[in-house]
Write a protein that holds these residues in place. Structure first.
Motif, PDB file in Angstrom:
ATOM      1  N   MET A 240     -74.111 -37.435  26.596  1.00 19.89           N
ATOM      2  CA  MET A 240     -72.607 -36.962  26.922  1.00 19.89           C
ATOM      3  C   MET A 240     -71.709 -38.224  28.023  1.00 19.89           C
ATOM      4  O   MET A 240     -71.406 -37.926  29.043  1.00 19.89           O
ATOM      5  CB  MET A 240     -72.457 -35.385  26.864  1.00 19.89           C
ATOM      6  CG  MET A 240     -72.947 -34.314  25.741  1.00 19.89           C
ATOM      7  SD  MET A 240     -72.155 -35.255  24.449  1.00 19.89           S
ATOM      8  CE  MET A 240     -69.918 -33.993  24.720  1.00 19.89           C
ATOM      9  N   ILE A 241     -71.805 -39.087  27.741  1.00 19.05           N
ATOM     10  CA  ILE A 241     -72.101 -39.694  28.842  1.00 19.05           C
ATOM     11  C   ILE A 241     -70.147 -40.087  29.512  1.00 19.05           C
ATOM     12  O   ILE A 241     -69.825 -40.694  30.257  1.00 19.05           O
ATOM     13  CB  ILE A 241     -71.500 -41.302  28.000  1.00 19.05           C
ATOM     14  CG1 ILE A 241     -71.086 -41.771  26.798  1.00 19.05           C
ATOM     15  CG2 ILE A 241     -73.036 -41.895  27.454  1.00 19.05           C
ATOM     16  CD1 ILE A 241     -70.980 -43.073  26.656  1.00 19.05           C
ATOM     17  N   THR A 242     -69.179 -39.380  29.020  1.00 17.54           N
ATOM     18  CA  THR A 242     -68.243 -39.135  28.952  1.00 17.54           C
ATOM     19  C   THR A 242     -67.969 -37.773  29.811  1.00 17.54           C
ATOM     20  O   THR A 242     -66.983 -37.945  31.012  1.00 17.54           O
ATOM     21  CB  THR A 242     -66.905 -38.392  28.132  1.00 17.54           C
ATOM     22  OG1 THR A 242     -67.282 -37.573  27.498  1.00 17.54           O
ATOM     23  CG2 THR A 242     -66.570 -39.792  27.031  1.00 17.54           C
ATOM     24  N   SER A 243     -69.165 -36.983  30.624  1.00 20.69           N
ATOM     25  CA  SER A 243     -69.152 -36.034  31.282  1.00 20.69           C
ATOM     26  C   SER A 243     -70.519 -36.530  32.707  1.00 20.69           C
ATOM     27  O   SER A 243     -70.497 -35.810  33.685  1.00 20.69           O
ATOM     28  CB  SER A 243     -69.413 -34.693  30.298  1.00 20.69           C
ATOM     29  OG  SER A 243     -68.438 -34.160  29.897  1.00 20.69           O
ATOM     30  N   ASP A 244     -71.271 -37.169  31.703  1.00 20.47           N
ATOM     31  CA  ASP A 244     -73.097 -37.565  32.916  1.00 20.47           C
ATOM     32  C   ASP A 244     -72.502 -37.770  34.209  1.00 20.47           C
ATOM     33  O   ASP A 244     -71.646 -38.653  34.646  1.00 20.47           O
ATOM     34  CB  ASP A 244     -74.107 -38.034  31.837  1.00 20.47           C
ATOM     35  CG  ASP A 244     -74.603 -37.301  32.085  1.00 20.47           C
ATOM     36  OD1 ASP A 244     -75.039 -36.731  33.563  1.00 20.47           O
ATOM     37  OD2 ASP A 244     -75.758 -37.286  31.576  1.00 20.47           O
ATOM     38  N   ASN A 245     -73.613 -38.238  34.290  1.00 20.78           N
ATOM     39  CA  ASN A 245     -73.713 -39.147  35.437  1.00 20.78           C
ATOM     40  C   ASN A 245     -72.727 -40.718  35.519  1.00 20.78           C
ATOM     41  O   ASN A 245     -72.324 -41.361  37.201  1.00 20.78           O
ATOM     42  CB  ASN A 245     -75.413 -39.403  36.207  1.00 20.78           C
ATOM     43  CG  ASN A 245     -75.847 -38.594  36.901  1.00 20.78           C
ATOM     44  OD1 ASN A 245     -75.069 -37.597  37.405  1.00 20.78           O
ATOM     45  ND2 ASN A 245     -77.072 -38.362  36.263  1.00 20.78           N
ATOM     46  N   GLU A 246     -72.455 -41.180  34.828  1.00 22.57           N
ATOM     47  CA  GLU A 246     -71.733 -42.138  34.895  1.00 22.57           C
ATOM     48  C   GLU A 246     -70.196 -42.684  33.711  1.00 22.57           C
ATOM     49  O   GLU A 246     -70.242 -43.419  33.265  1.00 22.57           O
ATOM     50  CB  GLU A 246     -72.702 -43.314  34.329  1.00 22.57           C
ATOM     51  CG  GLU A 246     -74.269 -43.750  34.769  1.00 22.57           C
ATOM     52  CD  GLU A 246     -75.120 -44.346  34.120  1.00 22.57           C
ATOM     53  OE1 GLU A 246     -75.574 -45.470  34.251  1.00 22.57           O
ATOM     54  OE2 GLU A 246     -75.442 -43.347  33.096  1.00 22.57           O
ATOM     55  N   ARG A 247     -69.844 -41.488  33.927  1.00 20.02           N
ATOM     56  CA  ARG A 247     -68.207 -41.209  33.422  1.00 20.02           C
ATOM     57  C   ARG A 247     -67.385 -42.240  33.723  1.00 20.02           C
ATOM     58  O   ARG A 247     -66.469 -42.251  33.660  1.00 20.02           O
ATOM     59  CB  ARG A 247     -68.049 -39.721  33.519  1.00 20.02           C
ATOM     60  CG  ARG A 247     -67.591 -39.046  35.218  1.00 20.02           C
ATOM     61  CD  ARG A 247     -67.165 -37.117  35.009  1.00 20.02           C
ATOM     62  NE  ARG A 247     -66.438 -37.113  35.955  1.00 20.02           N
ATOM     63  CZ  ARG A 247     -66.324 -36.092  36.374  1.00 20.02           C
ATOM     64  NH1 ARG A 247     -66.153 -35.118  35.139  1.00 20.02           N
ATOM     65  NH2 ARG A 247     -65.775 -35.983  37.535  1.00 20.02           N
ATOM     66  N   GLU A 248     -67.777 -42.604  35.238  1.00 23.27           N
ATOM     67  CA  GLU A 248     -66.641 -43.513  35.800  1.00 23.27           C
ATOM     68  C   GLU A 248     -67.087 -44.597  35.362  1.00 23.27           C
ATOM     69  O   GLU A 248     -65.622 -45.382  35.090  1.00 23.27           O
ATOM     70  CB  GLU A 248     -66.557 -43.512  37.547  1.00 23.27           C
ATOM     71  CG  GLU A 248     -66.219 -41.512  37.388  1.00 23.27           C
ATOM     72  CD  GLU A 248     -65.847 -41.810  39.045  1.00 23.27           C
ATOM     73  OE1 GLU A 248     -66.893 -43.105  40.311  1.00 23.27           O
ATOM     74  OE2 GLU A 248     -65.315 -40.675  40.085  1.00 23.27           O
ATOM     75  N   VAL A 249     -68.343 -44.865  35.305  1.00 23.52           N
ATOM     76  CA  VAL A 249     -68.529 -46.052  34.493  1.00 23.52           C
ATOM     77  C   VAL A 249     -67.696 -46.428  33.587  1.00 23.52           C
ATOM     78  O   VAL A 249     -66.599 -47.912  32.677  1.00 23.52           O
ATOM     79  CB  VAL A 249     -69.308 -46.688  34.876  1.00 23.52           C
ATOM     80  CG1 VAL A 249     -70.155 -47.512  34.136  1.00 23.52           C
ATOM     81  CG2 VAL A 249     -70.313 -46.500  35.903  1.00 23.52           C
ATOM     82  N   VAL A 250     -68.321 -45.633  32.452  1.00 17.96           N
ATOM     83  CA  VAL A 250     -67.441 -45.514  31.225  1.00 17.96           C
ATOM     84  C   VAL A 250     -66.032 -45.365  31.204  1.00 17.96           C
ATOM     85  O   VAL A 250     -65.379 -46.523  30.283  1.00 17.96           O
ATOM     86  CB  VAL A 250     -67.904 -44.503  30.229  1.00 17.96           C
ATOM     87  CG1 VAL A 250     -67.332 -43.803  28.774  1.00 17.96           C
ATOM     88  CG2 VAL A 250     -69.782 -43.732  30.332  1.00 17.96           C
ATOM     89  N   ALA A 251     -65.621 -44.754  32.021  1.00 16.46           N
ATOM     90  CA  ALA A 251     -63.637 -44.534  32.146  1.00 16.46           C
ATOM     91  C   ALA A 251     -63.150 -46.243  32.295  1.00 16.46           C
ATOM     92  O   ALA A 251     -62.272 -46.780  31.635  1.00 16.46           O
ATOM     93  CB  ALA A 251     -63.114 -43.862  32.817  1.00 16.46           C
TER      94      ALA A 251
END
Length: 293
Positions: A240-251
């Motif tokens: 769940m990369i849109t909620s996990d530790n790196e969500r800001e990187v993803v965004a």
């Protein structure tokens, strides 16, 4: 279907259709949608009949039709329309891009063509057989830890939410067998169509994804027909990369890719003329003569 309204970003000509995961809700994409809206994009995170939580069960062909209809509604209003999906939503996004080559960009987050991650039970392959038995209407696959999250604090919060409700910000507590069956059909269809997808493509995947292994992303990377392709690997997240530790990187990476894709399109549609020095000199002479006439 009670879909959230279009975002109110001002003076934007670039809309992004955001598709959540299987039997889930737009909550999964809330952080990403808010970030993109703040960056000036129009965002739309619809619920789809027969695909989203609480909307019943329909064949995957109708999931695609519903998503394409959402794309078309945006395309009437905005110059650029991109498609982004998470998990099985990424697979659905690829199906939309195949039917709508005019899509500006395709963002595939934790794409799931196979449920083959390290936390998937070995017996999941049997579901395709059980689907054709009376168990089809009774059995549900229940989600379990780590719930797609490497972040332990958030994981504990989600575990409590799963006990109280059927839906959480990272997905459903359980998935019905008909939904899983149709998801497998969708994945098989998309696998065969990847070479026909030429839309600019961003792939973001966690190397420790417990639901869909990195093989899913590598398969898309090797087979998609996009000329502009970027793959980003995450090392501090699960599915769940849109909620996990790196969500800001993803965004941030999603916003950057959307801008680059739109800029490349503008450049290709308005190419600078190539003029030789001799031709430029001749044009100046003609202009001078015309000015004296």
């Amino acid at each position: 279907m009670g879909a959230p309204p279009f975002s109110t970003a001002q003076n934007s000509d670039h809309a992004v259709l955001l598709l959540h995961g299987l039997s889930s809700s737009p909550l999964e994409l809330r952080f990403l949608a808010r970030f993109l809206a703040e960056e000036g994009f129009i965002t739309h995170t619809p619920e789809l009949a027969g695909y989203s939580a609480g909307t019943g069960h329909l064949p995957m062909e109708q999931w695609i039709s519903a998503a394409v209809a959402q794309f078309d509604a945006l395309a009437v209003q905005y110059r650029h329309v991109s498609v982004c999906g998470l998990s099985m939503g990424a697979t659905l996004a690829a199906a939309v891009a195949h039917q709508r080559p005019a899509a500006r960009a395709l963002l595939l987050l934790s794409i799931t063509l196979s449920y083959d991650g390290w936390a998937i039970p070995w017996y999941l392959f049997m579901f395709d057989y059980l689907y054709y038995t009376p168990l089809r209407s009774r059995y549900r696959y229940r989600e379990h830890e780590p719930y797609g999250l490497r972040n332990e604090a958030l994981r504990s919060k989600i575990a409590r939410a799963m006990q109280k409700n059927e839906i959480s910000e990272v997905g459903p507590a359980s998935i019905a067998m008909p939904a899983l069956h149709e998801a497998r059909r969708l994945a098989g269809s998309v696998r065969n169509k990847l070479k026909g997808i030429a839309t600019d493509c961003l792939i973001i995947h966690a190397i420790d994804d417990e639901t869909s292994s990195p093989h899913n992303a590598r398969f898309v990377e090797s087979n998609v027909g996009a000329a502009f392709l970027r793959t980003i690997w995450l090392d501090d997240s699960y599915h769940m990369i849109t909620s996990d530790n790196e969500r800001e990187v993803v965004a941030r990476e999603c916003a950057l890719f959307l801008r680059e894709s739109a800029a490349a399109s503008a450049a290709s549609n308005n190419p600078a003329p190539v003029v030789s020095r001799a031709l430029a000199r001749r044009l100046r002479q003609l202009a001078s003569v015309a000015g004296k006439a």
